[in-house]
Design a protein around this motif. Structure first.
Motif, PDB file in Angstrom:
ATOM      1  N   MET A 203      38.737  41.474  57.341  1.00  0.00           N
ATOM      2  CA  MET A 203      39.392  42.393  56.412  1.00  0.00           C
ATOM      3  C   MET A 203      40.868  42.055  56.253  1.00  0.00           C
ATOM      4  SD  MET A 203      39.671  46.559  56.458  1.00  0.00           S
ATOM      5  CE  MET A 203      37.886  46.729  56.297  1.00  0.00           C
ATOM      6  N   ARG A 204      41.551  41.802  57.365  1.00  0.00           N
ATOM      7  CA  ARG A 204      42.976  41.465  57.296  1.00  0.00           C
ATOM      8  C   ARG A 204      43.185  40.155  56.548  1.00  0.00           C
ATOM      9  NH1 ARG A 204      46.693  39.532  62.131  1.00  0.00           N
ATOM     10  NH2 ARG A 204      48.709  39.483  61.064  1.00  0.00           N
ATOM     11  N   ARG A 205      42.339  39.189  56.812  1.00  0.00           N
ATOM     12  CA  ARG A 205      42.435  37.892  56.138  1.00  0.00           C
ATOM     13  C   ARG A 205      42.240  38.055  54.640  1.00  0.00           C
ATOM     14  NH1 ARG A 205      39.404  32.222  57.612  1.00  0.00           N
ATOM     15  NH2 ARG A 205      39.479  31.298  55.541  1.00  0.00           N
ATOM     16  N   SER A 206      41.217  38.799  54.240  1.00  0.00           N
ATOM     17  CA  SER A 206      40.925  38.992  52.821  1.00  0.00           C
ATOM     18  C   SER A 206      42.077  39.682  52.103  1.00  0.00           C
ATOM     19  CB  SER A 206      39.645  39.810  52.667  1.00  0.00           C
ATOM     20  OG  SER A 206      39.400  40.130  51.325  1.00  0.00           O
ATOM     21  N   ARG A 207      42.635  40.725  52.710  1.00  0.00           N
ATOM     22  CA  ARG A 207      43.694  41.479  52.050  1.00  0.00           C
ATOM     23  C   ARG A 207      44.978  40.673  51.957  1.00  0.00           C
ATOM     24  NH1 ARG A 207      42.565  46.763  51.114  1.00  0.00           N
ATOM     25  NH2 ARG A 207      44.721  47.481  51.245  1.00  0.00           N
ATOM     26  N   LEU A 208      45.277  39.888  52.980  1.00  0.00           N
ATOM     27  CA  LEU A 208      46.476  39.053  52.908  1.00  0.00           C
ATOM     28  C   LEU A 208      46.313  37.956  51.866  1.00  0.00           C
ATOM     29  CD1 LEU A 208      49.291  38.646  54.025  1.00  0.00           C
ATOM     30  CD2 LEU A 208      48.327  37.149  55.793  1.00  0.00           C
ATOM     31  N   MET A 209      45.113  37.443  51.714  1.00  0.00           N
ATOM     32  CA  MET A 209      44.856  36.445  50.673  1.00  0.00           C
ATOM     33  C   MET A 209      45.084  37.051  49.287  1.00  0.00           C
ATOM     34  SD  MET A 209      41.628  34.021  51.638  1.00  0.00           S
ATOM     35  CE  MET A 209      41.882  32.570  52.667  1.00  0.00           C
ATOM     36  N   ILE A 210      44.540  38.249  49.056  1.00  0.00           N
ATOM     37  CA  ILE A 210      44.730  38.912  47.763  1.00  0.00           C
ATOM     38  C   ILE A 210      46.216  39.124  47.487  1.00  0.00           C
ATOM     39  CG2 ILE A 210      44.326  41.060  46.482  1.00  0.00           C
ATOM     40  CD1 ILE A 210      41.636  41.223  48.077  1.00  0.00           C
ATOM     41  N   ALA A 211      46.946  39.555  48.513  1.00  0.00           N
ATOM     42  CA  ALA A 211      48.389  39.740  48.358  1.00  0.00           C
ATOM     43  C   ALA A 211      49.076  38.426  48.006  1.00  0.00           C
ATOM     44  CB  ALA A 211      48.984  40.329  49.643  1.00  0.00           C
ATOM     45  N   SER A 212      48.652  37.332  48.636  1.00  0.00           N
ATOM     46  CA  SER A 212      49.266  36.025  48.354  1.00  0.00           C
ATOM     47  C   SER A 212      49.005  35.598  46.911  1.00  0.00           C
ATOM     48  CB  SER A 212      48.743  34.960  49.321  1.00  0.00           C
ATOM     49  OG  SER A 212      47.416  34.546  49.020  1.00  0.00           O
ATOM     50  N   TYR A 213      47.835  35.946  46.368  1.00  0.00           N
ATOM     51  CA  TYR A 213      47.538  35.611  44.979  1.00  0.00           C
ATOM     52  C   TYR A 213      48.469  36.373  44.030  1.00  0.00           C
ATOM     53  CZ  TYR A 213      43.074  34.237  47.200  1.00  0.00           C
ATOM     54  OH  TYR A 213      42.110  33.687  48.018  1.00  0.00           O
ATOM     55  N   ALA A 214      48.695  37.644  44.343  1.00  0.00           N
ATOM     56  CA  ALA A 214      49.593  38.441  43.508  1.00  0.00           C
ATOM     57  C   ALA A 214      51.021  37.921  43.601  1.00  0.00           C
ATOM     58  CB  ALA A 214      49.530  39.914  43.929  1.00  0.00           C
ATOM     59  N   TYR A 215      51.457  37.590  44.821  1.00  0.00           N
ATOM     60  CA  TYR A 215      52.792  37.017  45.005  1.00  0.00           C
ATOM     61  C   TYR A 215      52.921  35.712  44.220  1.00  0.00           C
ATOM     62  CZ  TYR A 215      55.260  39.838  48.489  1.00  0.00           C
ATOM     63  OH  TYR A 215      55.970  40.831  49.125  1.00  0.00           O
ATOM     64  N   ALA A 216      51.873  34.894  44.229  1.00  0.00           N
ATOM     65  CA  ALA A 216      51.917  33.599  43.551  1.00  0.00           C
ATOM     66  C   ALA A 216      52.257  33.764  42.074  1.00  0.00           C
ATOM     67  CB  ALA A 216      50.577  32.876  43.714  1.00  0.00           C
ATOM     68  N   VAL A 217      51.563  34.686  41.402  1.00  0.00           N
ATOM     69  CA  VAL A 217      51.811  34.894  39.973  1.00  0.00           C
ATOM     70  C   VAL A 217      53.157  35.567  39.748  1.00  0.00           C
ATOM     71  CG1 VAL A 217      50.978  36.030  37.881  1.00  0.00           C
ATOM     72  CG2 VAL A 217      49.347  35.025  39.478  1.00  0.00           C
ATOM     73  N   ALA A 218      53.477  36.577  40.541  1.00  0.00           N
ATOM     74  CA  ALA A 218      54.734  37.297  40.355  1.00  0.00           C
ATOM     75  C   ALA A 218      55.936  36.379  40.576  1.00  0.00           C
ATOM     76  CB  ALA A 218      54.793  38.496  41.292  1.00  0.00           C
ATOM     77  N   GLU A 219      55.818  35.454  41.519  1.00  0.00           N
ATOM     78  CA  GLU A 219      56.901  34.492  41.743  1.00  0.00           C
ATOM     79  C   GLU A 219      56.991  33.487  40.606  1.00  0.00           C
ATOM     80  OE1 GLU A 219      57.050  34.681  46.644  1.00  0.00           O
ATOM     81  OE2 GLU A 219      56.089  32.958  45.661  1.00  0.00           O
ATOM     82  N   THR A 232      51.879  43.446  31.182  1.00  0.00           N
ATOM     83  CA  THR A 232      53.236  42.951  30.949  1.00  0.00           C
ATOM     84  C   THR A 232      53.493  41.773  31.867  1.00  0.00           C
ATOM     85  OG1 THR A 232      54.197  44.409  32.631  1.00  0.00           O
ATOM     86  CG2 THR A 232      54.045  45.291  30.370  1.00  0.00           C
ATOM     87  N   CYS A 233      54.641  41.127  31.682  1.00  0.00           N
ATOM     88  CA  CYS A 233      55.029  40.038  32.587  1.00  0.00           C
ATOM     89  C   CYS A 233      55.364  40.587  33.970  1.00  0.00           C
ATOM     90  CB  CYS A 233      56.246  39.291  32.036  1.00  0.00           C
ATOM     91  SG  CYS A 233      55.935  38.295  30.566  1.00  0.00           S
ATOM     92  N   GLY A 234      56.110  41.689  34.009  1.00  0.00           N
ATOM     93  CA  GLY A 234      56.526  42.248  35.281  1.00  0.00           C
ATOM     94  C   GLY A 234      55.372  42.698  36.153  1.00  0.00           C
ATOM     95  N   ALA A 235      54.225  42.995  35.547  1.00  0.00           N
ATOM     96  CA  ALA A 235      53.027  43.416  36.285  1.00  0.00           C
ATOM     97  C   ALA A 235      51.932  42.364  36.202  1.00  0.00           C
ATOM     98  CB  ALA A 235      52.522  44.750  35.737  1.00  0.00           C
ATOM     99  N   SER A 236      52.305  41.127  35.942  1.00  0.00           N
ATOM    100  CA  SER A 236      51.313  40.087  35.628  1.00  0.00           C
ATOM    101  C   SER A 236      50.551  39.567  36.834  1.00  0.00           C
ATOM    102  CB  SER A 236      51.999  38.903  34.932  1.00  0.00           C
ATOM    103  OG  SER A 236      53.021  38.355  35.769  1.00  0.00           O
ATOM    104  N   GLY A 237      50.924  39.958  38.053  1.00  0.00           N
ATOM    105  CA  GLY A 237      50.242  39.433  39.221  1.00  0.00           C
ATOM    106  C   GLY A 237      49.060  40.250  39.709  1.00  0.00           C
ATOM    107  N   VAL A 238      48.928  41.482  39.228  1.00  0.00           N
ATOM    108  CA  VAL A 238      47.922  42.399  39.776  1.00  0.00           C
ATOM    109  C   VAL A 238      46.505  41.970  39.380  1.00  0.00           C
ATOM    110  CG1 VAL A 238      47.173  44.799  39.933  1.00  0.00           C
ATOM    111  CG2 VAL A 238      49.619  44.267  39.676  1.00  0.00           C
ATOM    112  N   VAL A 239      46.249  41.866  38.098  1.00  0.00           N
ATOM    113  CA  VAL A 239      44.913  41.510  37.605  1.00  0.00           C
ATOM    114  C   VAL A 239      44.493  40.105  38.051  1.00  0.00           C
ATOM    115  CG1 VAL A 239      43.599  40.994  35.501  1.00  0.00           C
ATOM    116  CG2 VAL A 239      44.876  43.150  35.690  1.00  0.00           C
ATOM    117  N   PRO A 240      45.355  39.081  37.915  1.00  0.00           N
ATOM    118  CA  PRO A 240      44.937  37.753  38.380  1.00  0.00           C
ATOM    119  C   PRO A 240      44.589  37.709  39.866  1.00  0.00           C
ATOM    120  CG  PRO A 240      46.853  37.560  36.963  1.00  0.00           C
ATOM    121  CD  PRO A 240      46.655  39.026  37.231  1.00  0.00           C
ATOM    122  N   ALA A 241      45.270  38.502  40.684  1.00  0.00           N
ATOM    123  CA  ALA A 241      44.967  38.508  42.115  1.00  0.00           C
ATOM    124  C   ALA A 241      43.536  38.957  42.363  1.00  0.00           C
ATOM    125  CB  ALA A 241      45.947  39.418  42.852  1.00  0.00           C
TER     126      ALA A 241
END
Length: 403
Positions: A203-219, A232-241
């Motif tokens: 569970m911890r691994r899966s959730r941290l991976m999802i967070a990393s995907y969101a960070y990737a797009v937001a960065e 929007t651009c400012g919220a563009s990391g949520v759906v792709p994650a």
């Protein structure tokens, strides 16, 4: 409501309203006035207050180049929207026209005189209640509903959107270094992803991976790279994650994820049509809140929930972002924006799960449409300091000079 093509757009970060929209305004004016030799742009409201950090002047100057463009920044807002500007078009010393234009969120733009005309309507229903009732009477899934009223090529378009989102996550996971701007924010998506690989608790691994995907797009967005407005651009990391997780970790097909995109987009469209997705107009609840609702609906669909429970998940994703302020530190889409994308992606995962469990125990008493109305009312009540002006909240508490 308008086509999903007006919701999901490919563009450059860091802001759909402050970068993508102004770029489109400049392109249109340049095309309409090929004889122009210079431009004067007066930015107003939120465009003026956070335009520097959002690269508004840079993207417009680059678009008008090689013809010169000068800027003034005015805190007062123009009549129709907080993101307004007046562009004076010159041929030598002769003023050809003075154009009032607005970037209204999600990369959408309107010029003065166009507000009454608006965009083409594709959907005959403008609320989720109407959509759900229609689907029930006609034995339709929400995806069937989208297919019935969209353009014939909507699947191809959404596949392109999906591919762009997945590529953006890939790029962000590989990127290292520092994000542009005075905050000197270190990119952490790559490190976060590799940390997740070394975690043995599922569970911890899966959730941290999802967070990393969101960070990737937001960065990627914060660094001015290619992303998809969602909404929007400012919220563009949520759906792709959420989609990247479904594709790479749950091994769902791209066709399945196209359907998820369509369903999530339907909820985003309802917010856009009946309230706002602009941080300058409604605070970050309008951006991250809508993105969380869209992603929550997608997660519910992935869990094979019915139409009503998908709406329950979306309502939950929206409801728990009420009052979220838009207070970008230094005017950059970095603090708290990047972290907020990951947090919302994880909340969407929880909303999809909870809707499935709670929905079979009791009927949800708050509809998605009611949540949208509350978002709109809350946005109106928010002080302007908390609506993408960088005059309040974290932007006031933390100064770039602190570094």
């Amino acid at each position: 409501m308008h086509s999903l093509k007006e919701l999901y757009k490919v563009g450059i970060g860091p802001s759909s309203s402050h970068t993508l929209g102004p770029q489109k305004i400049a392109k249109r004016i340049r095309k309409e006035y090929p004889e122009a030799t210079r431009f004067e742009v007066a930015l107003h409201g939120s465009l003026a207050l956070t335009g520097k950090g959002h690269l508004t002047d840079k993207v417009m100057r680059d678009t008008f180049a090689p013809r010169p463009c000068t800027f003034t920044f005015n805190a007062d807002r123009l009549p129709y929207h907080p993101n307004g500007m007046i562009v004076n078009v010159y041929q030598d010393d002769k003023l050809l026209n003075s154009i009032e234009a607005y970037s209204i969120g999600g990369g959408a733009i309107l010029f003065k005189g166009e507000f009454e005309r608006g965009l083409k309507e594709y959907y005959p229903h403008n609320s989720m209640e109407e959509i759900l009732t229609f689907c029930e009477h006609n034995a339709l899934s929400l995806y069937d509903y989208v297919k019935r009223y969209e353009e014939d090529d909507i699947e191809e378009y959404l596949m392109m959107i999906l591919e762009t989102m997945l590529a953006c996550v890939d790029a962000g996971l590989k990127a290292e270094g520092v994000i542009q701007g005075r905050l000197k924010m270190k990119k952490v998506a790559n490190d976060m992803y590799h940390q997740a690989l070394n975690i043995h608790t599922p569970m911890r691994r899966s959730r941290l991976m999802i967070a990393s995907y969101a960070y990737a797009v937001a960065e990627e967005n914060a660094d001015g790279h290619r992303i998809v407005t969602a909404p929007t651009c400012g919220a563009s990391g949520v759906v792709p994650a959420v989609l990247y997780h479904a594709y790479h970790n749950l091994h769902m097909s791209k066709q399945d994820l196209v359907e998820a995109l369509a369903i999530g987009g339907l909820f985003g469209n309802c917010v856009k049509y009946n309230a706002t997705i602009s941080g300058a107009d409604g605070g970050c609840q309008a951006e991250i809140g809508t993105a969380c609702a869209m992603a929550s609906a997608m997660v519910a669909w992935i869990h094979e929930l019915n139409n009503n429970l998908i709406a329950y998940a979306a309502e939950m994703g929206l409801e728990h972002n009420f009052g979220l302020t838009c207070d970008p530190v230094g005017g950059y889409v970095q603090i708290p924006c990047i972290e907020r994308n990951a947090y919302a992606a994880l909340c969407a995962m929880d909303a999809g799960l909870l809707a499935g469990e709670l929905g079979y125990l009791r009927k949800n008493k708050i509809s998605f449409d009611q949540a949208v109305r509350v978002l709109k009312a809350t946005g109106k009540d928010l002080n302007d300091a908390y609506k993408e002006t960088s005059l309040g909240g974290l932007a006031k508490e933390y100064h770039v000079e602190n570094d």
